[in-house]
Scaffold this motif. Structure first.
Motif, PDB file in Angstrom:
ATOM      1  N   ARG A   4     -12.156 -14.380  15.085  1.00 52.56           N
ATOM      2  CA  ARG A   4     -12.842 -13.770  17.042  1.00 52.56           C
ATOM      3  C   ARG A   4     -13.964 -13.464  16.684  1.00 52.56           C
ATOM      4  O   ARG A   4     -13.865 -12.505  15.751  1.00 52.56           O
ATOM      5  CB  ARG A   4     -11.605 -13.877  17.648  1.00 52.56           C
ATOM      6  CG  ARG A   4     -11.005 -14.279  18.298  1.00 52.56           C
ATOM      7  CD  ARG A   4     -10.130 -13.987  19.540  1.00 52.56           C
ATOM      8  NE  ARG A   4      -9.169 -14.144  20.711  1.00 52.56           N
ATOM      9  CZ  ARG A   4      -9.581 -15.390  21.541  1.00 52.56           C
ATOM     10  NH1 ARG A   4     -10.589 -15.476  21.578  1.00 52.56           N
ATOM     11  NH2 ARG A   4      -8.821 -15.888  22.154  1.00 52.56           N
ATOM     12  N   PRO A   5     -15.147 -14.081  16.845  1.00 49.82           N
ATOM     13  CA  PRO A   5     -15.690 -13.041  16.757  1.00 49.82           C
ATOM     14  C   PRO A   5     -16.592 -12.040  17.738  1.00 49.82           C
ATOM     15  O   PRO A   5     -15.895 -12.102  18.495  1.00 49.82           O
ATOM     16  CB  PRO A   5     -17.344 -14.102  17.054  1.00 49.82           C
ATOM     17  CG  PRO A   5     -17.013 -14.754  17.476  1.00 49.82           C
ATOM     18  CD  PRO A   5     -15.369 -15.366  17.495  1.00 49.82           C
ATOM     19  N   TYR A   6     -17.408 -11.096  17.143  1.00 53.49           N
ATOM     20  CA  TYR A   6     -17.600 -10.291  18.898  1.00 53.49           C
ATOM     21  C   TYR A   6     -16.208  -9.449  18.935  1.00 53.49           C
ATOM     22  O   TYR A   6     -15.765  -8.654  20.315  1.00 53.49           O
ATOM     23  CB  TYR A   6     -18.672 -10.969  20.099  1.00 53.49           C
ATOM     24  CG  TYR A   6     -19.105 -11.876  19.223  1.00 53.49           C
ATOM     25  CD1 TYR A   6     -20.516 -11.019  18.456  1.00 53.49           C
ATOM     26  CD2 TYR A   6     -18.745 -13.014  19.605  1.00 53.49           C
ATOM     27  CE1 TYR A   6     -20.935 -12.691  18.064  1.00 53.49           C
ATOM     28  CE2 TYR A   6     -20.011 -14.227  19.658  1.00 53.49           C
ATOM     29  CZ  TYR A   6     -21.069 -13.534  18.406  1.00 53.49           C
ATOM     30  OH  TYR A   6     -22.117 -14.616  18.501  1.00 53.49           O
ATOM     31  N   LEU A   9     -15.839  -6.475  20.970  1.00 57.67           N
ATOM     32  CA  LEU A   9     -16.588  -6.639  22.812  1.00 57.67           C
ATOM     33  C   LEU A   9     -15.213  -7.516  23.485  1.00 57.67           C
ATOM     34  O   LEU A   9     -14.376  -7.177  24.644  1.00 57.67           O
ATOM     35  CB  LEU A   9     -17.203  -7.600  22.733  1.00 57.67           C
ATOM     36  CG  LEU A   9     -18.211  -8.207  23.708  1.00 57.67           C
ATOM     37  CD1 LEU A   9     -18.704  -6.870  24.146  1.00 57.67           C
ATOM     38  CD2 LEU A   9     -19.243  -9.259  23.970  1.00 57.67           C
TER      39      LEU A   9
END
Lengths: 533, 292
Positions: A4-6, A9
């Motif tokens: 999962r990027p970010y 966030l």
């Protein structure tokens, strides 16, 4: 590899969402309604008239029970808000709104209904569920999506399963509501495809003679798709009802993105559902190899392409609404799909009211045996239980009791009786009580018409050779691919065999993408449904 | 002075932040999504390399939709330009009721595309629509407007031309009204006729506006999907599918998020390249004509 990027966030969003959920989530005690005095007496008269001129003057009695007006009006849900998502008005969307309004009036709770067009409904329901956010407490959707939604649905509590209304739901529709042994969908509708035909033509001696002269056969409701084609062919393009306008043979749902897949499955059912070969019509349940390009399906598509010559102008792009209008409005002699066209024909202002007959879907004189890979000569019929609207409560909902009470109220005997009579609501018989011809006769239907309707519908319940929808994860993608193949053949872009070969290839790719084991496991539920019939 | 400049640049921050949030971040996220297997039953950003791009290369429906759009957009924008220029020239001159005509010409553009498409769907209805009624009055056979591939494309083009010619008209009229008067006076003194004045003065002077108008319309036409949705739903078969509509089906209806991400990025790049080349070619062509 999963990633999962970010991450930061996502983590912040997740913490915020969980905090918000924790602050608003209610425990079981908080969910429980308070008791208040009943607003209705047992057996009160119920009618929708006060909600507008669009509703019939019909009155029915409130049937005592836990879902009745009387019982639900004893509950005080003030301070709680129920969020519902449903299809656009009127089909299922209008009764959702109407019953929400009534529920608010009698319980004091707030009910917010969001109506969404069909094309967006799946995504609007599934995405928040996958994200773990209960955007809606109650969801109304086509029952074939169960393969996608089941993991996120709250099983229907025992006390609701024990209500008289629920116990009266037909076996087929209780099975449709069940997934891996648990009832996770709350039945509110029952849909089947069946044949509709005009009796003013069928019983007219002049038309009978005309048909005998053209084919050497007696004119009767078609028992096979070949007969259907013959009848449609003979009467298409003629003014058979003397109104000065041309009539046509057949109206079918052919618009690619408008449920064409259901129409095609109806046509294919008797060619592909072999009474002695169990184990699924769409896939080989062992290998998950698609069967959609096998000779039975190809024959059905060839039939459908042939039928083009009997369609009204524009018939090659008919959506469900067009089919309803074409048969229900008296333009065509026959059609096959859901109840709507039949109910439309039976509206008080219809010029073909009580000049129609319902009958089982046409069958075939041979059926493809996928085990021996050959055609077996035998008369075959295979009723198609084509999805139907259903409802469910989100597992993550913090208003589950209110949600189930709303659904219990939605489908109480009085509401259902009234909803069945309003064609645009899309609520069709799904309880044994709905198959009583006397109920339909009270609506002004002739005895013959009412009996043909109820016996056709209830007869399908008794069949031991039924076809159900695919109901696996990604079903929309499979059906979209199928509709595209059917549309390509109808448009002359490719031959039926080539079109369905393309569909089979796409189905294999979809299965690989979703996960062969995942699809196989879900498909077993369909196979069990068919085997149980 | 440096301090003042720094101070001034602070005012750009809100704009930059907004740009990042609504354009840059979604774009970066789409790039990431396009390399994932995110679909209806697997809402995960699993990295699957270029599998979506490989699948897209073999997706005949996607490439057919692009070819179709190039023909549709090219054809309709050319027709819109010709009609729009003609209408602008008419109203540019002193004609009776000029203001009324100007407003009337703009009405189609002010109508929502979906509503416009729904109206045209009724007009093109095979048995009830006025289009076929008119043909019958003229003794001609009705046309299966929306159920045969060729006529369905014609129907789609008609709606596009009907709706967006006013836009072309508006831009070109604005251009005409801003032209200097001197070249026309000089042409008149030289005794140039209407056609010669148009060819040698009006058209060359209108070159910059023409290029801008055509490129703007091509950009808009490349997004064509709403009227397809209402009028034909991409059918019959897939014969009127545009990339925008196909992306809608894959991305929103079938929820093939990863795959539709790959397609949208590819389509975006293709459109940027194509439109840049078209704009450059048009500018060059018009400049050449202007210079001559």
């Amino acid at each position: 590899m999963r990633s999962r990027p970010y991450t930061g966030l996502v983590a912040v969003a997740a913490v915020a969402a969980l905090t918000a959920t924790a602050c608003t989530a209610q425990n079981e005690e908080q969910q429980k309604p308070k008791e208040k005095a009943a607003l209705f007496k047992p057996g009160s008269d119920i009618s929708y008239q006060k909600y507008g001129k669009n509703y019939p003057a019909t009155k029915v009695k409130d049937v005592p029970g836990p879902c009745s007006y009387e019982s639900i009006s004893r509950k005080d849900y003030s301070g709680q808000t129920l969020k519902i998502i449903s299809h656009a008005v009127p089909v299922i969307g209008e009764p959702t709104q109407l019953h929400a309004k009534q529920f608010e009036e009698i319980t004091g709770g707030k009910v917010e209904v969001v109506n969404v067009p069909f094309g967006e409904l799946h995504q609007k329901i599934l995405t928040p569920l996958q994200a773990g956010q209960p955007a809606y407490d109650v969801m109304f959707y086509p029952s074939l999506w169960i393969g996608d939604l089941a993991p996120y649905l709250a099983p229907v509590p025992e006390k609701y399963l024990e209500t008289p209304g629920m116990k009266d739901v037909t076996k087929a529709y209780m099975d449709v509501a069940t997934w891996n042994g648990k009832v996770v969908q709350y039945p509110v509708d029952g849909d089947r495809h069946y044949l509709k035909i005009r009796t003013d033509v069928l019983e007219d001696p002049q038309r009978q003679a005309e048909y005998r002269k053209a084919t050497g056969k007696e004119l009767r409701a078609p028992g096979t798709w070949a007969e259907y084609q013959e009848i449609a062919q003979v009467f298409s393009g003629k003014d058979f009802d003397g109104d000065g306008k041309k009539n046509y043979g057949s109206a079918e749902v052919t618009k690619r993105d408008d449920l064409t897949f259901s129409a095609f499955i109806s046509r294919a059912a008797p060619y592909v559902k072999h009474p002695h070969v169990k184990g699924g019509v769409f896939f080989d349940p062992e290998t998950m190899k698609p069967l959609i390009n096998t000779p039975g399906f190809v024959r059905a598509l060839e039939d459908m392409v042939k039928a083009k010559s009997t369609w009204a102008p524009g018939g090659a792009n008919f959506g469900l609404g067009d089919e309803i209008f074409s048969f229900g409005g008296g333009q065509t002699l026959m059609s096959y799909s859901w109840d709507d066209a039949f109910v439309q024909a039976q509206q008080p202002d219809s010029r073909i009211r009580n000049k129609v007959q319902a009958a089982p879907l046409p069958g075939s004189t041979e059926v493809y045996n996928r085990a021996t890979e050959s055609w077996d000569k035998m008369a075959n019929q295979a009723p198609y239980f084509t999805w139907g609207w259903t409802s469910a409560v989100a597992k993550a909902s913090s208003h589950q009791q209110m949600a189930f009470d709303y659904l219990c109220f939605f489908g109480n005997e009085a509401n259902t009786a009234l909803d069945l009579t309003i064609g645009r609501f899309g609520v069709n018989p799904y309880r044994n009580a709905h198959f009583d011809p006397a109920f339909w006769e009270k609506q002004g239907w002739d005895k013959d018409v009412a009996e043909s309707y109820t016996s056709t519908l209830s007869g399908m319940e008794k069949s031991s050779n039924r076809v159900f929808d695919l109901r696996v994860p990604g079903v929309n993608q499979y059906m979209s691919s199928l509709a595209n193949g059917v549309a390509a053949a109808l448009a002359g872009q490719s031959s039926p065999q080539r079109a369905l070969d393309g569909v089979a290839k796409e189905w294999s790719a979809i299965t690989d993408q979703i996960g062969r084991d995942k699809v196989r496991s879900a498909y077993r539920n369909v196979v069990v449904l068919e085997a149980d019939s | 002075m440096d301090g003042l400049r720094r101070h001034k640049s602070m005012f750009l921050l809100p704009g930059l932040l907004t740009l990042f949030l609504i354009i840059i971040f979604p774009l970066l996220f789409t790039i990431r999504v396009s390399f994932s297997g995110w679909n209806v039953s697997n809402p995960q950003l699993d990295f699957i390399g270029g599998a979506n791009y490989t699948a897209m290369l073999h997706d005949g429906r996607f490439w057919a939709s692009i070819t179709r759009l190039v023909l549709l957009a090219g054809g309709t924008v050319l027709i819109q330009y010709l009609i729009g220029f003609g209408m602008a020239l008419l109203v540019w001159r002193e004609v009776r009721g000029r203001r009324f005509w100007r407003v009337l010409f703009l009405v189609p553009m002010m109508t929502t595309p979906v509503v416009m498409a729904a109206i045209w769907q009724t007009i093109f209805h095979e048995s009830l629509g006025p289009a076929n009624d008119l043909l019958e009055v003229l003794g001609l056979t009705g046309i299966p407007w929306l159920t045969e591939s060729g006529p369905a494309l014609v129907a789609l083009m008609t709606v596009e031309v009907w709706q967006w010619t006013p836009f072309m008209f508006l831009l070109l009229l604005a251009g005409l009204l801003s032209l200097p008067k001197e070249p026309f006076m000089a042409a008149a003194i030289d005794g140039a006729g209407t056609w010669r004045t148009f060819r040698k003065v009006t058209f060359p002077l209108m070159a910059p506006v023409s290029v801008a108008a055509v490129v703007i319309r091509l950009i808009e036409a490349s997004k064509l999907s709403d009227s397809v949705y209402v009028l034909t739903s991409g059918g019959p078969g897939s014969s009127t599918e545009t990339p925008g509509y196909y992306l809608y089906i894959q991305g929103l209806r079938d929820q093939q998020t990863g795959y539709s991400g790959a397609m949208s990025l590819t389509y975006l790049v293709l459109m940027i390249v194509t439109l840049t080349v078209v704009a450059a070619l048009l500018t060059r062509a018009f400049k050449l004509k202007g210079d001559s």
